[in-house]
Scaffold this active site. Structure first.
Site, mmCIF file in Angstrom:
data_model
loop_
_atom_site.group_PDB
_atom_site.id
_atom_site.type_symbol
_atom_site.label_atom_id
_atom_site.label_comp_id
_atom_site.label_asym_id
_atom_site.label_seq_id
_atom_site.Cartn_x
_atom_site.Cartn_y
_atom_site.Cartn_z
ATOM 1 N N SER A 56 25.807 -31.643 16.297
ATOM 2 C CA SER A 56 25.002 -31.127 15.173
ATOM 3 C C SER A 56 23.848 -32.085 14.912
ATOM 4 O O SER A 56 24.068 -33.269 14.666
ATOM 5 C CB SER A 56 25.846 -31.033 13.910
ATOM 6 N N GLU A 100 21.400 -35.743 11.118
ATOM 7 C CA GLU A 100 22.663 -36.484 11.254
ATOM 8 C C GLU A 100 22.552 -37.483 12.417
ATOM 9 O O GLU A 100 23.096 -38.583 12.367
ATOM 10 C CB GLU A 100 23.796 -35.486 11.527
ATOM 11 N N ARG A 154 29.843 -37.513 6.160
ATOM 12 C CA ARG A 154 29.147 -38.053 7.350
ATOM 13 C C ARG A 154 28.367 -39.326 6.987
ATOM 14 O O ARG A 154 27.231 -39.528 7.417
ATOM 15 C CB ARG A 154 28.179 -37.029 7.952
HETATM 16 P P1 FAD Z 1 26.828 -43.811 19.230
HETATM 17 O O1 FAD Z 1 26.025 -42.574 19.364
HETATM 18 O O2 FAD Z 1 26.815 -44.762 20.356
HETATM 19 O O3 FAD Z 1 26.409 -44.558 17.887
HETATM 20 C C1 FAD Z 1 26.320 -43.861 16.669
HETATM 21 C C2 FAD Z 1 26.009 -44.851 15.536
HETATM 22 O O4 FAD Z 1 27.095 -45.736 15.339
HETATM 23 C C3 FAD Z 1 24.803 -45.754 15.829
HETATM 24 O O5 FAD Z 1 24.160 -46.061 14.602
HETATM 25 C C4 FAD Z 1 25.444 -47.013 16.399
HETATM 26 O O6 FAD Z 1 24.627 -48.164 16.246
HETATM 27 C C5 FAD Z 1 26.711 -47.094 15.564
HETATM 28 N N1 FAD Z 1 27.818 -47.759 16.253
HETATM 29 C C6 FAD Z 1 28.471 -47.310 17.349
HETATM 30 N N2 FAD Z 1 29.471 -48.155 17.676
HETATM 31 C C7 FAD Z 1 29.416 -49.171 16.777
HETATM 32 C C8 FAD Z 1 30.168 -50.378 16.584
HETATM 33 N N3 FAD Z 1 31.183 -50.704 17.384
HETATM 34 N N4 FAD Z 1 29.806 -51.183 15.559
HETATM 35 C C9 FAD Z 1 28.791 -50.872 14.722
HETATM 36 N N5 FAD Z 1 28.053 -49.754 14.847
HETATM 37 C C10 FAD Z 1 28.364 -48.916 15.860
HETATM 38 N N6 FAD Z 1 30.500 -35.822 15.015
HETATM 39 C C11 FAD Z 1 31.344 -35.446 14.023
HETATM 40 O O7 FAD Z 1 31.430 -36.107 12.979
HETATM 41 N N7 FAD Z 1 32.118 -34.329 14.144
HETATM 42 C C12 FAD Z 1 32.103 -33.556 15.243
HETATM 43 O O8 FAD Z 1 32.818 -32.578 15.324
HETATM 44 C C13 FAD Z 1 31.211 -33.920 16.302
HETATM 45 N N8 FAD Z 1 31.105 -33.152 17.415
HETATM 46 C C14 FAD Z 1 30.222 -33.477 18.400
HETATM 47 C C15 FAD Z 1 30.128 -32.646 19.520
HETATM 48 C C16 FAD Z 1 29.248 -32.960 20.544
HETATM 49 C C17 FAD Z 1 29.142 -32.043 21.747
HETATM 50 C C18 FAD Z 1 28.460 -34.142 20.466
HETATM 51 C C19 FAD Z 1 27.549 -34.527 21.590
HETATM 52 C C20 FAD Z 1 28.543 -34.966 19.351
HETATM 53 C C21 FAD Z 1 29.424 -34.643 18.293
HETATM 54 N N9 FAD Z 1 29.540 -35.430 17.146
HETATM 55 C C22 FAD Z 1 30.410 -35.087 16.150
HETATM 56 C C23 FAD Z 1 28.689 -36.636 16.974
HETATM 57 C C24 FAD Z 1 29.270 -37.907 17.643
HETATM 58 O O9 FAD Z 1 30.110 -37.574 18.711
HETATM 59 C C25 FAD Z 1 30.072 -38.761 16.657
HETATM 60 O O10 FAD Z 1 29.261 -39.165 15.587
HETATM 61 C C26 FAD Z 1 30.653 -40.007 17.343
HETATM 62 O O11 FAD Z 1 31.517 -40.697 16.460
HETATM 63 C C27 FAD Z 1 29.583 -40.975 17.855
HETATM 64 O O12 FAD Z 1 30.241 -41.935 18.673
HETATM 65 P P2 FAD Z 1 29.457 -42.779 19.756
HETATM 66 O O13 FAD Z 1 30.381 -43.824 20.265
HETATM 67 O O14 FAD Z 1 28.856 -41.905 20.771
HETATM 68 O O15 FAD Z 1 28.343 -43.442 18.843
HETATM 69 P P1 NAP Z 2 31.866 -23.374 11.835
HETATM 70 O O1 NAP Z 2 33.342 -23.348 11.912
HETATM 71 O O2 NAP Z 2 31.071 -22.258 12.425
HETATM 72 O O3 NAP Z 2 31.412 -23.578 10.321
HETATM 73 C C1 NAP Z 2 30.027 -23.744 9.991
HETATM 74 C C2 NAP Z 2 29.892 -24.798 8.928
HETATM 75 O O4 NAP Z 2 30.536 -24.346 7.756
HETATM 76 C C3 NAP Z 2 30.540 -26.089 9.360
HETATM 77 O O5 NAP Z 2 29.529 -27.007 9.562
HETATM 78 C C4 NAP Z 2 31.482 -26.441 8.232
HETATM 79 O O6 NAP Z 2 31.155 -27.646 7.558
HETATM 80 C C5 NAP Z 2 31.377 -25.331 7.225
HETATM 81 N N1 NAP Z 2 32.727 -24.756 7.008
HETATM 82 C C6 NAP Z 2 33.354 -23.815 7.756
HETATM 83 N N2 NAP Z 2 34.554 -23.519 7.216
HETATM 84 C C7 NAP Z 2 34.706 -24.314 6.136
HETATM 85 C C8 NAP Z 2 35.729 -24.482 5.168
HETATM 86 N N3 NAP Z 2 36.839 -23.771 5.208
HETATM 87 N N4 NAP Z 2 35.547 -25.398 4.196
HETATM 88 C C9 NAP Z 2 34.441 -26.130 4.143
HETATM 89 N N5 NAP Z 2 33.424 -26.021 5.025
HETATM 90 C C10 NAP Z 2 33.544 -25.123 6.002
HETATM 91 O O7 NAP Z 2 31.329 -24.744 12.467
HETATM 92 P P2 NAP Z 2 31.176 -25.197 13.976
HETATM 93 O O8 NAP Z 2 29.772 -25.489 14.232
HETATM 94 O O9 NAP Z 2 31.924 -24.285 14.908
HETATM 95 O O10 NAP Z 2 31.945 -26.595 13.925
HETATM 96 C C11 NAP Z 2 33.319 -26.634 13.688
HETATM 97 C C12 NAP Z 2 33.672 -27.998 13.138
HETATM 98 O O11 NAP Z 2 33.319 -29.008 14.082
HETATM 99 C C13 NAP Z 2 32.939 -28.327 11.846
HETATM 100 O O12 NAP Z 2 33.803 -29.043 11.009
HETATM 101 C C14 NAP Z 2 31.791 -29.186 12.306
HETATM 102 O O13 NAP Z 2 31.402 -30.142 11.325
HETATM 103 C C15 NAP Z 2 32.380 -29.889 13.521
HETATM 104 N N6 NAP Z 2 31.318 -30.203 14.486
HETATM 105 C C16 NAP Z 2 30.527 -31.257 14.212
HETATM 106 C C17 NAP Z 2 29.531 -31.620 15.108
HETATM 107 C C18 NAP Z 2 28.692 -32.839 14.829
HETATM 108 O O14 NAP Z 2 27.974 -33.265 15.704
HETATM 109 N N7 NAP Z 2 28.777 -33.404 13.647
HETATM 110 C C19 NAP Z 2 29.327 -30.873 16.266
HETATM 111 C C20 NAP Z 2 30.131 -29.785 16.480
HETATM 112 C C21 NAP Z 2 31.134 -29.444 15.596
HETATM 113 P P3 NAP Z 2 31.583 -29.129 8.088
HETATM 114 O O15 NAP Z 2 30.602 -29.441 9.143
HETATM 115 O O16 NAP Z 2 31.385 -29.927 6.855
HETATM 116 O O17 NAP Z 2 32.988 -29.088 8.564
#
Ligand code: FAD
Ligand code: NAP
Length: 346
Positions: free
Chosen positions: A238, A334, A164
């Site tokens: 998250s 995050e 991340r």
């Molecule tokens: P923004 O929130 O608008 O910006 C995020 C950051 O990126 C800021 O620092 C911004 O300045 C920068 N940025 C955005 N666009 C640009 C650009 N064009 N140039 C330079 N900088 C830029 N994230 C995960 O990694 N995995 C997930 O599974 C995941 N699940 C999510 C589920 C939900 C319900 C929600 C609400 C969020 C989730 N996220 C997840 C977090 C988020 O969706 C991601 O990080 C996504 O990539 C952010 O995109 P955004 O366009 O909304 O970015």
């Molecule tokens: P989950 O499946 O309940 O698992 C909980 C956590 O354990 C996750 O965060 C994941 O890490 C880790 N994990 C589970 N299985 C794993 C494996 N086989 N190997 C390594 N790590 C493992 O998680 P969840 O909340 O339902 O989310 C599912 C996936 O969606 C995850 O990958 C999570 O990162 C992603 N997610 C991200 C966001 C966000 O905003 N970043 C929001 C929702 C969901 P990792 O997070 O490193 O995968």
């Protein structure tokens, strides 16, 4: 020409639905608008690049010039027997792009289905889910340096991708506008269904022949069942990263808490699910007024309506303190917090 709106509401442009305003706001729709940006009065306050606003918590109104990236376009630029290279503009919706590549039969990002936000933000935090990370398919990131008035091209290595994390969160934070990303996708995809209940969901869906679409649909079903939809309840996914700790710290912890889940990383470190730590501290389902922690997912802080970003930030501080107190582990945020000193993540 780029037009600037003043005192612009960002409420509809962040998934926490925090009601804050931007002193200056512009939509970026054409690359030609980039050239003169550094001349504008608004630039003196600095920049904040906004995509879908799904990874932001605003705790105050924004003094910086908010640039809302709306650059569009998807082009296949290269192909060989095994791969295609697709360049896509930063303002494309990420999930729609994923589904487009699946329709074409190209694999690599199907496990990243239904992640909110724009394509240009995906390299910023190296989005990841269900065992996939976007770094594994990115070959190049193109970005405009506003002050230097020139394009930068970042190879995969230049991006310094981590868990991340990337160089765009550090050295180049708020200096660049990512304009497009080049992805290398596979014509002969290898399916990855070992993670997070995908296999079980496919069985439930009675899928007998695996396909990119079936995996994407399975991920969508799991996510819809488990995660709050920001259109219904304000959230930014998250709120914290999963701590990754060294063996010396892990050993005594796992002895004290034998039921603590963990995942050993390729670098011989241990990833501990932050959701478990938070739940153990009794926070899951907590609610106070308009804010809380989602009852099904302890990593997700929510705005039930009308909350102030500061209330959510303060709640995140309390969670960090209690996890530190009980486990000695320091949670890192995050979500990008926009506060008194601009954007900070931790
Ligand atoms: P923004 O929130 O608008 O910006 C995020 C950051 O990126 C800021 O620092 C911004 O300045 C920068 N940025 C955005 N666009 C640009 C650009 N064009 N140039 C330079 N900088 C830029 N994230 C995960 O990694 N995995 C997930 O599974 C995941 N699940 C999510 C589920 C939900 C319900 C929600 C609400 C969020 C989730 N996220 C997840 C977090 C988020 O969706 C991601 O990080 C996504 O990539 C952010 O995109 P955004 O366009 O909304 O970015
Ligand atoms: P989950 O499946 O309940 O698992 C909980 C956590 O354990 C996750 O965060 C994941 O890490 C880790 N994990 C589970 N299985 C794993 C494996 N086989 N190997 C390594 N790590 C493992 O998680 P969840 O909340 O339902 O989310 C599912 C996936 O969606 C995850 O990958 C999570 O990162 C992603 N997610 C991200 C966001 C966000 O905003 N970043 C929001 C929702 C969901 P990792 O997070 O490193 O995968």
């Amino acid at each position: 020409m780029i037009s600037i709106e003043e005192n612009y509401s960002l409420k509809e442009l962040n998934t926490f639905s925090i009601d804050v305003r931007a002193a200056n706001y512009s939509e970026l729709t054409e690359l030609s608008q980039l050239v003169d940006m550094a001349q504008h009065h608004a630039f003196r306050q600095g920049l904040l690049v906004l995509g879908g606003g799904s990874n932001f918590l605003f705790t105050k109104s924004v003094d910086q010039w908010v640039i809302h990236n709306q650059l569009k376009g998807i082009h296949q630029i290269q192909e060989n027997a095994n791969y295609v290279w697709i360049e896509a503009s930063a303002g494309e919706n990420w999930h729609e792009f994923v589904r487009h590549t699946i329709e074409k039969g190209y694999g690599g990002i199907e496990n990243l289905s239904l992640i909110p936000g724009y394509l240009g933000a995906t390299p910023v935090q190296n989005i990841g889910a269900y065992g996939a990370e976007v770094k594994d398919v990115i070959t190049e990131v193109k970005a405009w340096h506003i002050q230097e008035k020139r394009f930068y091209s970042f190879s995969n290595e230049d991006c310094r991708f981590g868990y991340r994390d990337s160089i765009f969160k550090h050295k180049y934070k708020n200096q660049l506008i990512i304009t497009s990303v080049i992805f290398r996708l596979s014509k002969n995809p290898e399916f990855n269904i070992e993670y997070g209940g995908i296999r079980k969901e496919l069985e439930k869906m009675k899928i007998t022949t695996l396909s990119l679409k079936a995996i994407s649909d399975a991920v969508i079903n799991i996510r819809r069942a488990k995660l709050p939809d920001p259109a219904q309840i304000g959230n930014a996914g998250s709120f914290f990263k999963n701590p990754v700790i060294k063996k010396e710290l892990f050993k005594p912890l796992t002895k004290e808490y034998p039921s603590m889940p963990f995942y050993k990383t390729k670098t011989d470190e241990y990833k501990i699910p932050a959701a478990w730590l938070i739940e153990q501290c009794g926070w899951k389902g907590y609610r106070k007024g308009n804010i809380g922690i989602h009852p099904h997912q302890a990593l997700i802080l929510v705005n039930y309506g009308g909350a102030d970003g500061k209330e959510i930030f303060d709640l995140s501080k309390q969670i960090i303190a209690s996890v530190k107190n009980k486990f000695g582990l320091q949670l890192q945020r995050e979500v990008n917090n926009y506060g008194e000193s601009g954007v900070e993540s931790t």
